[in-house]
Design a protein around this motif. Sequence first.
Motif, PDB file in Angstrom:
ATOM      1  N   ILE A   1      20.784  80.749 -73.480  1.00 49.79           N
ATOM      2  CA  ILE A   1      21.951  81.009 -72.627  1.00 49.79           C
ATOM      3  C   ILE A   1      21.502  81.231 -71.177  1.00 49.79           C
ATOM      4  O   ILE A   1      20.459  81.823 -70.931  1.00 49.79           O
ATOM      5  N   GLU A   2      22.273  80.692 -70.244  1.00 47.21           N
ATOM      6  CA  GLU A   2      21.915  80.794 -68.821  1.00 47.21           C
ATOM      7  C   GLU A   2      23.115  81.258 -68.016  1.00 47.21           C
ATOM      8  O   GLU A   2      24.268  81.060 -68.420  1.00 47.21           O
ATOM      9  N   LYS A   3      22.800  81.799 -66.836  1.00 48.66           N
ATOM     10  CA  LYS A   3      23.852  82.223 -65.906  1.00 48.66           C
ATOM     11  C   LYS A   3      23.514  81.625 -64.548  1.00 48.66           C
ATOM     12  O   LYS A   3      22.355  81.657 -64.137  1.00 48.66           O
ATOM     13  N   ASP A   4      24.509  81.058 -63.859  1.00 45.40           N
ATOM     14  CA  ASP A   4      24.224  80.451 -62.553  1.00 45.40           C
ATOM     15  C   ASP A   4      25.506  80.372 -61.725  1.00 45.40           C
ATOM     16  O   ASP A   4      26.612  80.361 -62.273  1.00 45.40           O
ATOM     17  N   LEU A   5      25.326  80.298 -60.414  1.00 48.89           N
ATOM     18  CA  LEU A   5      26.446  80.094 -59.505  1.00 48.89           C
ATOM     19  C   LEU A   5      26.712  78.606 -59.357  1.00 48.89           C
ATOM     20  O   LEU A   5      25.765  77.807 -59.368  1.00 48.89           O
ATOM     21  N   GLY A   6      27.971  78.230 -59.169  1.00 54.58           N
ATOM     22  CA  GLY A   6      28.248  76.805 -58.982  1.00 54.58           C
ATOM     23  C   GLY A   6      29.589  76.535 -58.322  1.00 54.58           C
ATOM     24  O   GLY A   6      30.541  77.319 -58.450  1.00 54.58           O
ATOM     25  N   PHE A   7      29.649  75.398 -57.612  1.00 62.70           N
ATOM     26  CA  PHE A   7      30.891  74.898 -57.019  1.00 62.70           C
ATOM     27  C   PHE A   7      31.551  73.924 -57.999  1.00 62.70           C
ATOM     28  O   PHE A   7      30.851  73.194 -58.694  1.00 62.70           O
ATOM     29  N   VAL A   8      32.877  73.900 -57.979  1.00 62.93           N
ATOM     30  CA  VAL A   8      33.599  72.924 -58.800  1.00 62.93           C
ATOM     31  C   VAL A   8      33.738  71.640 -57.983  1.00 62.93           C
ATOM     32  O   VAL A   8      34.357  71.628 -56.924  1.00 62.93           O
ATOM     33  N   LEU A   9      33.148  70.549 -58.464  1.00 61.11           N
ATOM     34  CA  LEU A   9      33.231  69.265 -57.753  1.00 61.11           C
ATOM     35  C   LEU A   9      34.406  68.430 -58.250  1.00 61.11           C
ATOM     36  O   LEU A   9      35.021  67.688 -57.493  1.00 61.11           O
ATOM     37  N   ARG A  10      34.659  68.514 -59.534  1.00 62.49           N
ATOM     38  CA  ARG A  10      35.668  67.644 -60.147  1.00 62.49           C
ATOM     39  C   ARG A  10      36.132  68.309 -61.448  1.00 62.49           C
ATOM     40  O   ARG A  10      35.358  69.015 -62.088  1.00 62.49           O
ATOM     41  N   ARG A  11      37.383  68.070 -61.818  1.00 61.78           N
ATOM     42  CA  ARG A  11      37.885  68.671 -63.052  1.00 61.78           C
ATOM     43  C   ARG A  11      38.964  67.781 -63.655  1.00 61.78           C
ATOM     44  O   ARG A  11      39.710  67.124 -62.938  1.00 61.78           O
ATOM     45  N   TYR A  12      39.011  67.735 -64.976  1.00 62.61           N
ATOM     46  CA  TYR A  12      40.136  67.070 -65.637  1.00 62.61           C
ATOM     47  C   TYR A  12      40.415  67.742 -66.982  1.00 62.61           C
ATOM     48  O   TYR A  12      39.511  68.329 -67.596  1.00 62.61           O
TER      49      TYR A  12
ATOM     50  N   THR B   1      36.161  76.413 -54.928  1.00 61.65           N
ATOM     51  CA  THR B   1      35.806  77.762 -55.370  1.00 61.65           C
ATOM     52  C   THR B   1      34.332  77.784 -55.762  1.00 61.65           C
ATOM     53  O   THR B   1      33.774  76.780 -56.219  1.00 61.65           O
ATOM     54  N   LEU B   2      33.729  78.954 -55.538  1.00 64.42           N
ATOM     55  CA  LEU B   2      32.365  79.207 -56.013  1.00 64.42           C
ATOM     56  C   LEU B   2      32.497  80.231 -57.141  1.00 64.42           C
ATOM     57  O   LEU B   2      33.198  81.236 -56.988  1.00 64.42           O
ATOM     58  N   ASN B   3      31.834  79.947 -58.260  1.00 67.59           N
ATOM     59  CA  ASN B   3      31.992  80.786 -59.449  1.00 67.59           C
ATOM     60  C   ASN B   3      30.645  81.105 -60.068  1.00 67.59           C
ATOM     61  O   ASN B   3      29.667  80.398 -59.839  1.00 67.59           O
ATOM     62  N   GLU B   4      30.646  82.166 -60.885  1.00 72.76           N
ATOM     63  CA  GLU B   4      29.467  82.418 -61.709  1.00 72.76           C
ATOM     64  C   GLU B   4      29.792  81.979 -63.126  1.00 72.76           C
ATOM     65  O   GLU B   4      30.831  82.349 -63.678  1.00 72.76           O
TER      66      GLU B   4
ATOM     67  N   TYR C   1      28.331  71.919 -59.244  1.00 68.65           N
ATOM     68  CA  TYR C   1      27.028  71.872 -58.572  1.00 68.65           C
ATOM     69  C   TYR C   1      26.484  73.291 -58.526  1.00 68.65           C
ATOM     70  O   TYR C   1      27.019  74.164 -57.844  1.00 68.65           O
ATOM     71  N   THR C   2      25.413  73.525 -59.284  1.00 66.61           N
ATOM     72  CA  THR C   2      24.888  74.881 -59.458  1.00 66.61           C
ATOM     73  C   THR C   2      23.623  75.091 -58.636  1.00 66.61           C
ATOM     74  O   THR C   2      22.994  74.130 -58.193  1.00 66.61           O
ATOM     75  N   SER C   3      23.258  76.351 -58.455  1.00 66.19           N
ATOM     76  CA  SER C   3      22.119  76.654 -57.571  1.00 66.19           C
ATOM     77  C   SER C   3      20.781  76.298 -58.217  1.00 66.19           C
ATOM     78  O   SER C   3      19.871  75.843 -57.538  1.00 66.19           O
ATOM     79  N   ARG C   4      20.653  76.482 -59.527  1.00 62.71           N
ATOM     80  CA  ARG C   4      19.346  76.240 -60.166  1.00 62.71           C
ATOM     81  C   ARG C   4      19.297  74.950 -60.980  1.00 62.71           C
ATOM     82  O   ARG C   4      18.236  74.339 -61.117  1.00 62.71           O
ATOM     83  N   PHE C   5      20.421  74.512 -61.527  1.00 58.90           N
ATOM     84  CA  PHE C   5      20.422  73.330 -62.402  1.00 58.90           C
ATOM     85  C   PHE C   5      20.938  72.080 -61.699  1.00 58.90           C
ATOM     86  O   PHE C   5      20.962  71.012 -62.286  1.00 58.90           O
TER      87      PHE C   5
END
Length: 252
Positions: A2-13, A54-57, A25-29
Amino acid sequence: MIEKDLGFVLRRYNFRETSLITTLYTSRFGKIRGIFKGFYTFKKEFSSSLDIFTLNEFVFYPKKSEIWLISHADLVSDFSYLREDLPKAKVGALLLNLLDKTMPLWDGNLQIFNLVNDCLNSLKQDNEVKVLYVFLIKFLSLSGFKPEFNHCMKCQKTLDDEFYFSVAKGGLVCNVCGKNVGDLKKITKQACRSLLYIQNNDLSLIDRLKVSRSCEEEFFYILGRFLGYHFEFNDLINSDFFPVLPQLVSQY
Ligand SMILES: [Zn+2]
């Protein structure tokens, strides 16, 4: 694991009745694809609306298949001011589209992540045209396609008089070496020096740089064609927010 990371939402459906599939788009992956199962059942694990801008964890389970299961999402920053201003929204969307279309999956680049974060934040108060070209110039350097604005790509001579740019060669070409290069575009010394300055300095210093409108037009001409040629990304050339672009391109 299991991992935790910050990321922006680029696309959603939406997926089936209640789930959501996203590109993040995440900071580490780097860029990842993830499914939020039961997103529309208002699970308490998903406290973010997961809107674009939005930026999310996130908490997720990396695996070999393309779509990862994401079990938690918490909102960190909401760049909601971008939804209230159309030119800024277009620039924000262009940055995220560029990541979506050009970044490979699972190739983390913290500097690019930080650049996106800085630029989305600076759109709040800064001019969106400047944010866009600074982002693009920095993005090209950080993704390994840094255009050369100091010396000739063929003979390595440092140039300080005449400046001819070749998109195909990826930088300046001197007037001797340029005889056999088909796509030369003359650019002004002022534009060339400003591009070099932006490449080599932090955003805080670039903030003070004054760039004329005609230089900005030269920037977008080069950047638009460079992204089209090397990344097959034509959103900038085709965008209508900078009306001078189509006209410049047709003259080429
Ligand atoms: Zn040369």
